[in-house]
Scaffold this motif. Structure first.
Motif, PDB file in Angstrom:
ATOM      1  N   LEU A   1      44.067  24.115  32.896  1.00 39.38           N
ATOM      2  CA  LEU A   1      43.661  24.010  34.292  1.00 39.38           C
ATOM      3  C   LEU A   1      42.269  24.588  34.465  1.00 39.38           C
ATOM      4  O   LEU A   1      41.908  25.565  33.802  1.00 39.38           O
ATOM      5  N   THR A   2      41.515  24.019  35.378  1.00 38.94           N
ATOM      6  CA  THR A   2      40.245  24.627  35.761  1.00 38.94           C
ATOM      7  C   THR A   2      40.560  25.787  36.695  1.00 38.94           C
ATOM      8  O   THR A   2      41.684  25.921  37.189  1.00 38.94           O
ATOM      9  N   ILE A   3      39.575  26.597  36.986  1.00 41.87           N
ATOM     10  CA  ILE A   3      39.804  27.739  37.865  1.00 41.87           C
ATOM     11  C   ILE A   3      40.251  27.290  39.252  1.00 41.87           C
ATOM     12  O   ILE A   3      41.099  27.926  39.880  1.00 41.87           O
ATOM     13  N   SER A   4      39.722  26.168  39.724  1.00 41.87           N
ATOM     14  CA  SER A   4      40.112  25.698  41.057  1.00 41.87           C
ATOM     15  C   SER A   4      41.578  25.248  41.078  1.00 41.87           C
ATOM     16  O   SER A   4      42.295  25.504  42.045  1.00 41.87           O
ATOM     17  N   LYS A   5      42.029  24.613  40.004  1.00 43.58           N
ATOM     18  CA  LYS A   5      43.436  24.197  39.948  1.00 43.58           C
ATOM     19  C   LYS A   5      44.350  25.409  39.764  1.00 43.58           C
ATOM     20  O   LYS A   5      45.455  25.444  40.306  1.00 43.58           O
ATOM     21  N   LEU A   6      43.890  26.394  39.004  1.00 43.86           N
ATOM     22  CA  LEU A   6      44.660  27.627  38.852  1.00 43.86           C
ATOM     23  C   LEU A   6      44.819  28.303  40.215  1.00 43.86           C
ATOM     24  O   LEU A   6      45.924  28.693  40.594  1.00 43.86           O
ATOM     25  N   ALA A   7      43.725  28.421  40.941  1.00 43.51           N
ATOM     26  CA  ALA A   7      43.759  29.058  42.263  1.00 43.51           C
ATOM     27  C   ALA A   7      44.706  28.304  43.195  1.00 43.51           C
ATOM     28  O   ALA A   7      45.544  28.910  43.868  1.00 43.51           O
ATOM     29  N   ALA A   8      44.605  26.987  43.199  1.00 42.72           N
ATOM     30  CA  ALA A   8      45.462  26.176  44.064  1.00 42.72           C
ATOM     31  C   ALA A   8      46.936  26.341  43.707  1.00 42.72           C
ATOM     32  O   ALA A   8      47.802  26.334  44.588  1.00 42.72           O
ATOM     33  N   SER A   9      47.226  26.522  42.427  1.00 42.63           N
ATOM     34  CA  SER A   9      48.621  26.656  41.994  1.00 42.63           C
ATOM     35  C   SER A   9      49.289  27.894  42.584  1.00 42.63           C
ATOM     36  O   SER A   9      50.511  27.933  42.713  1.00 42.63           O
ATOM     37  N   ALA A  10      48.500  28.902  42.932  1.00 48.76           N
ATOM     38  CA  ALA A  10      49.047  30.135  43.499  1.00 48.76           C
ATOM     39  C   ALA A  10      48.703  30.294  44.977  1.00 48.76           C
ATOM     40  O   ALA A  10      49.030  31.310  45.586  1.00 48.76           O
ATOM     41  N   GLY A  11      48.027  29.305  45.544  1.00 50.10           N
ATOM     42  CA  GLY A  11      47.685  29.363  46.956  1.00 50.10           C
ATOM     43  C   GLY A  11      46.615  30.398  47.285  1.00 50.10           C
ATOM     44  O   GLY A  11      46.638  31.006  48.342  1.00 50.10           O
ATOM     45  N   VAL A  12      45.690  30.603  46.350  1.00 52.12           N
ATOM     46  CA  VAL A  12      44.575  31.526  46.588  1.00 52.12           C
ATOM     47  C   VAL A  12      43.270  30.763  46.433  1.00 52.12           C
ATOM     48  O   VAL A  12      43.262  29.620  46.000  1.00 52.12           O
ATOM     49  N   ASN A  13      42.195  31.424  46.760  1.00 53.38           N
ATOM     50  CA  ASN A  13      40.919  30.749  46.569  1.00 53.38           C
ATOM     51  C   ASN A  13      40.280  31.200  45.256  1.00 53.38           C
ATOM     52  O   ASN A  13      40.686  32.188  44.661  1.00 53.38           O
ATOM     53  N   VAL A  14      39.320  30.449  44.811  1.00 47.51           N
ATOM     54  CA  VAL A  14      38.683  30.688  43.515  1.00 47.51           C
ATOM     55  C   VAL A  14      38.094  32.099  43.440  1.00 47.51           C
ATOM     56  O   VAL A  14      38.187  32.763  42.402  1.00 47.51           O
ATOM     57  N   GLU A  15      37.520  32.566  44.534  1.00 47.09           N
ATOM     58  CA  GLU A  15      36.932  33.911  44.531  1.00 47.09           C
ATOM     59  C   GLU A  15      37.993  34.983  44.330  1.00 47.09           C
ATOM     60  O   GLU A  15      37.719  36.031  43.753  1.00 47.09           O
ATOM     61  N   THR A  16      39.204  34.724  44.781  1.00 45.91           N
ATOM     62  CA  THR A  16      40.303  35.666  44.553  1.00 45.91           C
ATOM     63  C   THR A  16      40.611  35.749  43.060  1.00 45.91           C
ATOM     64  O   THR A  16      40.796  36.840  42.515  1.00 45.91           O
ATOM     65  N   VAL A  17      40.651  34.605  42.397  1.00 45.34           N
ATOM     66  CA  VAL A  17      40.882  34.584  40.950  1.00 45.34           C
ATOM     67  C   VAL A  17      39.777  35.374  40.250  1.00 45.34           C
ATOM     68  O   VAL A  17      40.055  36.216  39.385  1.00 45.34           O
ATOM     69  N   ARG A  18      38.545  35.144  40.627  1.00 45.80           N
ATOM     70  CA  ARG A  18      37.422  35.860  40.004  1.00 45.80           C
ATOM     71  C   ARG A  18      37.516  37.365  40.259  1.00 45.80           C
ATOM     72  O   ARG A  18      37.212  38.178  39.386  1.00 45.80           O
ATOM     73  N   TYR A  19      37.932  37.719  41.469  1.00 39.53           N
ATOM     74  CA  TYR A  19      38.099  39.136  41.798  1.00 39.53           C
ATOM     75  C   TYR A  19      39.179  39.761  40.920  1.00 39.53           C
ATOM     76  O   TYR A  19      38.995  40.856  40.384  1.00 39.53           O
ATOM     77  N   TYR A  20      40.304  39.089  40.752  1.00 36.49           N
ATOM     78  CA  TYR A  20      41.373  39.593  39.879  1.00 36.49           C
ATOM     79  C   TYR A  20      40.878  39.722  38.439  1.00 36.49           C
ATOM     80  O   TYR A  20      41.272  40.644  37.728  1.00 36.49           O
ATOM     81  N   GLN A  21      40.014  38.829  38.022  1.00 38.22           N
ATOM     82  CA  GLN A  21      39.451  38.923  36.681  1.00 38.22           C
ATOM     83  C   GLN A  21      38.544  40.150  36.569  1.00 38.22           C
ATOM     84  O   GLN A  21      38.611  40.878  35.573  1.00 38.22           O
ATOM     85  N   ARG A  22      37.727  40.392  37.583  1.00 40.51           N
ATOM     86  CA  ARG A  22      36.865  41.579  37.556  1.00 40.51           C
ATOM     87  C   ARG A  22      37.699  42.858  37.552  1.00 40.51           C
ATOM     88  O   ARG A  22      37.322  43.847  36.927  1.00 40.51           O
ATOM     89  N   ARG A  23      38.836  42.835  38.225  1.00 36.82           N
ATOM     90  CA  ARG A  23      39.740  43.992  38.265  1.00 36.82           C
ATOM     91  C   ARG A  23      40.613  44.071  37.009  1.00 36.82           C
ATOM     92  O   ARG A  23      41.427  44.948  36.872  1.00 36.82           O
ATOM     93  N   GLN A  24      40.446  43.106  36.116  1.00 36.49           N
ATOM     94  CA  GLN A  24      41.180  43.015  34.852  1.00 36.49           C
ATOM     95  C   GLN A  24      42.688  42.852  35.057  1.00 36.49           C
ATOM     96  O   GLN A  24      43.492  43.300  34.244  1.00 36.49           O
TER      97      GLN A  24
ATOM     98  N   TYR B   1      42.605  27.362  31.869  1.00 35.73           N
ATOM     99  CA  TYR B   1      43.719  28.280  32.050  1.00 35.73           C
ATOM    100  C   TYR B   1      45.007  27.553  31.724  1.00 35.73           C
ATOM    101  O   TYR B   1      45.117  26.344  31.907  1.00 35.73           O
ATOM    102  N   GLY B   2      45.999  28.304  31.286  1.00 33.89           N
ATOM    103  CA  GLY B   2      47.273  27.715  30.911  1.00 33.89           C
ATOM    104  C   GLY B   2      48.417  28.231  31.761  1.00 33.89           C
ATOM    105  O   GLY B   2      48.225  28.979  32.727  1.00 33.89           O
ATOM    106  N   PRO B   3      49.628  27.859  31.388  1.00 32.48           N
ATOM    107  CA  PRO B   3      50.820  28.254  32.140  1.00 32.48           C
ATOM    108  C   PRO B   3      50.980  29.775  32.257  1.00 32.48           C
ATOM    109  O   PRO B   3      51.438  30.273  33.291  1.00 32.48           O
ATOM    110  N   ALA B   4      50.605  30.521  31.235  1.00 26.92           N
ATOM    111  CA  ALA B   4      50.724  31.986  31.300  1.00 26.92           C
ATOM    112  C   ALA B   4      49.822  32.558  32.391  1.00 26.92           C
ATOM    113  O   ALA B   4      50.188  33.536  33.057  1.00 26.92           O
ATOM    114  N   ASP B   5      48.659  31.943  32.590  1.00 26.90           N
ATOM    115  CA  ASP B   5      47.748  32.407  33.635  1.00 26.90           C
ATOM    116  C   ASP B   5      48.325  32.115  35.016  1.00 26.90           C
ATOM    117  O   ASP B   5      48.211  32.932  35.926  1.00 26.90           O
ATOM    118  N   VAL B   6      48.949  30.957  35.164  1.00 28.30           N
ATOM    119  CA  VAL B   6      49.600  30.601  36.434  1.00 28.30           C
ATOM    120  C   VAL B   6      50.705  31.611  36.731  1.00 28.30           C
ATOM    121  O   VAL B   6      50.803  32.150  37.843  1.00 28.30           O
TER     122      VAL B   6
END
Length: 134
Positions: A6-29, A44-49
């Protein structure tokens, strides 16, 4: 690209968040950031979802991101005991906030009653209370 990638946008959509939220979670590790292939997009794969959904569900239960980071690291035989202890602390916090909200509800109900009985042209009890500390 693999069918599960999945691209980051599809990953974000899968959890109902926006792309910046995903990036923020990545910065927070909280969420790993995959390697970017040369000239391509990160995938991204199923484990990331699953991990992203875990984070969102934990937030919905009232856990802060720092607490979620701790939950994500729990593994092994003592994981359930540690999780139970964290959850008990969260429950105590929720009960404390509920008590505070019940007190606030009573205060607001009293103010409404006072305002509805205040004579016309006189000062407003709610505004008086906000103006003067008790």
């Amino acid at each position: 690209m693999a069918a599960s990638a999945l691209t980051i946008s599809k990953l974000a959509a899968s959890a109902g968040v926006n792309v910046e939220t995903v990036r923020y979670y990545q910065r927070r590790q909280l969420l790993p950031e995959p390697q970017r292939p040369l000239g391509g997009f990160r995938h991204y794969g199923p484990a990331d979802v699953t991990r992203l959904q875990f984070i969102r569900r934990a937030q919905a239960m009232g856990f802060a991101l720092d607490e979620i980071a701790g939950l994500l690291e729990l593994k092994g035989k003592r994981a359930c005991e540690q999780t139970r202890q964290l959850t008990e602390l969260k429950l105590a916090d929720v009960r404390q906030r509920l008590d505070a909200l019940h007190r606030l509800e009573g205060d607001l109900m009293n103010l409404i009653a006072e305002c509805s009985q205040a004579p016309a042209g006189k000062s407003c009890p709610t505004l008086d209370r906000l103006e003067h500390a008790e």
